[in-house]
Design an enzyme around this catalytic site. Structure first.
Site, PDB file in Angstrom:
ATOM      1  N   GLY A   1       0.850  -1.188   0.000  1.00  0.00           N
ATOM      2  CA  GLY A   1       0.000   0.000   0.000  1.00  0.00           C
ATOM      3  C   GLY A   1       0.880   1.232   0.000  1.00  0.00           C
ATOM      4  N   GLY A   2       0.352   2.322  -0.500  1.00  0.00           N
ATOM      5  CA  GLY A   2       1.135   3.556  -0.555  1.00  0.00           C
ATOM      6  C   GLY A   2       2.421   3.323  -1.312  1.00  0.00           C
ATOM      7  N   ASP A   3       3.529   3.644  -0.662  1.00  0.00           N
ATOM      8  CA  ASP A   3       4.833   3.439  -1.299  1.00  0.00           C
ATOM      9  C   ASP A   3       5.611   2.301  -0.645  1.00  0.00           C
ATOM     10  OD1 ASP A   3       5.423   4.592   1.112  1.00  0.00           O
ATOM     11  OD2 ASP A   3       6.724   6.157   0.303  1.00  0.00           O
ATOM     12  N   GLU A   4       4.900   1.386   0.028  1.00  0.00           N
ATOM     13  CA  GLU A   4       5.559   0.267   0.706  1.00  0.00           C
ATOM     14  C   GLU A   4       5.434  -1.020  -0.086  1.00  0.00           C
ATOM     15  OE1 GLU A   4       4.931  -0.541   4.802  1.00  0.00           O
ATOM     16  OE2 GLU A   4       5.219   1.536   5.395  1.00  0.00           O
TER      17      GLU A   4
END
Length: 179
Positions: free
Chosen positions: A25-28
């Site tokens: 999720g996001g930038d992970e």
């Protein structure tokens, strides 16, 4: 979206066909390395990923650079499941970010205890404010040649009920991070 796609493409070039890459999720992202017998291989992969992801991106005519922080949790007997491993990798990632980003760290029991202590102090700090446990102390600034007081420095101390008087370097970073 273009940046995330490019990051995923670069991650794929760093890993083996047997490794699993997932966007959390996001930038992970998470990578599960299969058939790895030594933690040093995870460190080598982290170094490759960091070098690859830190290279400049050319997106829509713009040059973009990013930093990369990586938390590593090698498998050891006794870890109950994948969620526990992800949580431990996240603790290691937190350490990276706390120490200035753009690096990688391994999970360790010491890290686990430090983070648990920080979380405990964070909760206790909220009660410290309500319980008037914070003390304001003044320290004079003295001109050495004349001995005259030329100013005052205001310092906050936490009179912790079980740990005693805590200096600001223990709790101010926690207060800043938790708001």
């Amino acid at each position: 979206d273009g940046m995330l796609q490019e990051v995923a493409r670069r991650l794929k070039t760093c890993t083996r066909g047997t490794d699993l890459i997932a966007r959390l999720g996001g930038d992970e992202f998470a990578i599960l390395q299969s058939e790895v017998t030594e933690p040093v291989y995870a460190g080598e992969l982290a170094a490759r990923i960091q070098a690859e992801l830190c290279r400049t991106y050319h997106l829509n005519g713009n040059d973009v650079s990013i930093s990369v922080s990586i938390g590593i949790c090698p498998f050891v007997a006794g870890i109950p499941d994948a969620d526990a491993m992800l949580a431990q990798a996240d603790l290691a990632l937190y350490r990276c970010k706390e120490q200035g980003r753009d690096q990688y760290h391994f999970y360790s029991q010491t890290l686990d205890h430090e983070v648990l202590d920080r979380v405990t102090l964070s909760g206790e700090l909220l009660r410290a404010i309500d319980g008037n446990q914070l003390e304001l102390q003044y320290q004079p600034q003295v001109e050495l040649s004349s001995g005259k007081i030329i100013g005052m420095e205001a310092l906050v101390r936490w009179n912790h009920p079980t740990r005693g008087l805590l200096p600001p370097n223990i709790f101010i970073p926690i207060a800043e991070k938790t708001g």
